[in-house]
Design a protein around this motif. Structure first.
Motif, PDB file in Angstrom:
ATOM      1  N   ASP A  91       8.967 -18.497   7.521  1.00  0.00           N
ATOM      2  CA  ASP A  91       8.127 -18.638   6.313  1.00  0.00           C
ATOM      3  C   ASP A  91       6.563 -18.795   7.068  1.00  0.00           C
ATOM      4  O   ASP A  91       6.658 -20.131   7.240  1.00  0.00           O
TER       5      ASP A  91
ATOM      6  N   ALA B 265       9.435 -18.731  -1.346  1.00  0.00           N
ATOM      7  CA  ALA B 265      10.360 -17.986  -0.393  1.00  0.00           C
ATOM      8  C   ALA B 265      11.135 -18.591   0.661  1.00  0.00           C
ATOM      9  O   ALA B 265      12.367 -18.529   0.863  1.00  0.00           O
TER      10      ALA B 265
ATOM     11  N   THR C 127      11.465 -14.246   5.065  1.00  0.00           N
ATOM     12  CA  THR C 127      11.551 -14.583   3.609  1.00  0.00           C
ATOM     13  C   THR C 127      10.500 -13.950   2.597  1.00  0.00           C
ATOM     14  O   THR C 127      10.926 -13.675   1.637  1.00  0.00           O
TER      15      THR C 127
END
Length: 233
Positions: free
Chosen positions: A22, A97, A139
């Protein structure tokens, strides 16, 4: 190295090695938290869990995506976090996420959380697991976030190649939907430097390893040797 790139929804079983990516911004923020002295980061399942942990541990630092909110100390922004002294503190992080992706693979024997700022350190750790298949968890945007995929592909390349050029991977990340939304103020809880900070390659010399500690998924830094520290092959 045998690599595959999956979205969170595509994870049907726990991989042997998972690299959860991420870039904008959870695991850039996590790296900055460690650089600011944090001892560990607890990855929360929900905002309610993050607040409950904060209530039980008032000295912990709770952060979330989006605008500031009651009960949270700060937001998921590297530009804002870099001015906070976290020496010896525990951070509780809940994001849209990144933390979701890490918790989705919590049963994996090895879980790394990554972004561009820890790319080489992550690759170095992966080189010690040569026989394992590595699952990169992309993600953002249901596995379609180009900044996360670009970073995952870059780290995979660095595992097997010496000094691949980062320029094309960074270009993709800079032109991603997430970068545009951060730069244009579509997302809240943003510092003007966030995108630039997320696109710094190898800012920090550690990888980030997440493990289950009791019922909690806990992220900790793991220092990796520099090129000059490594013995000749």
């Amino acid at each position: 190295m045998d690599s595959r790139f999956l979205g969170i929804a595509d994870l049907l079983e726990a991989p042997s090695v998972a690299v959860v990516v991420d870039v904008m911004r959870a695991f850039t923020v996590a790296a900055w938290a460690f650089a600011q002295g944090a001892e560990k980061i607890v990855l929360a399942e929900s905002l309610d869990e993050a607040l409950a942990l904060k209530a039980r541990h008032p000295d912990w630092v709770a952060l979330k995506d989006g605008p500031p909110a009651p009960g949270f100390d700060t937001v998921n922004s590297p530009g804002l976090l870099r001015s906070i002294d976290l020496g010896g503190r525990t951070v509780v992080q809940k994001t849209t996420a990144g933390t979701v992706g890490a918790l989705a693979v919590k049963e994996a024997p090895l879980v790394l959380c990554a972004s561009f700022v820890v790319a080489e350190a992550t690759a170095r750790l992966l080189r010690t697991r040569k026989g394992d298949r590595v699952t990169f968890v992309v993600t953002g945007e249901d596995g379609q976030a180009d900044e996360d995929l670009a970073c995952a592909q870059y780290i995979a390349r660095r595992v097997t190649e010496a000094g691949p050029d980062a320029a094309e991977f960074l270009r993709r990340a800079a032109e991603s939907r997430a970068a545009t939304e951060l730069a244009e103020g579509v997302r809240q809880g943003v510092h003007p430097d966030d995108v630039a900070l997320c696109l710094e390659v190898d800012r920090f010399p550690f990888a980030m390893v997440a493990t289950l500690e009791g019922s909690l998924m806990v992220l900790r830094p793991r220092a990796m040797p520099s090129l000059t520290d490594e013995a000749p092959a």
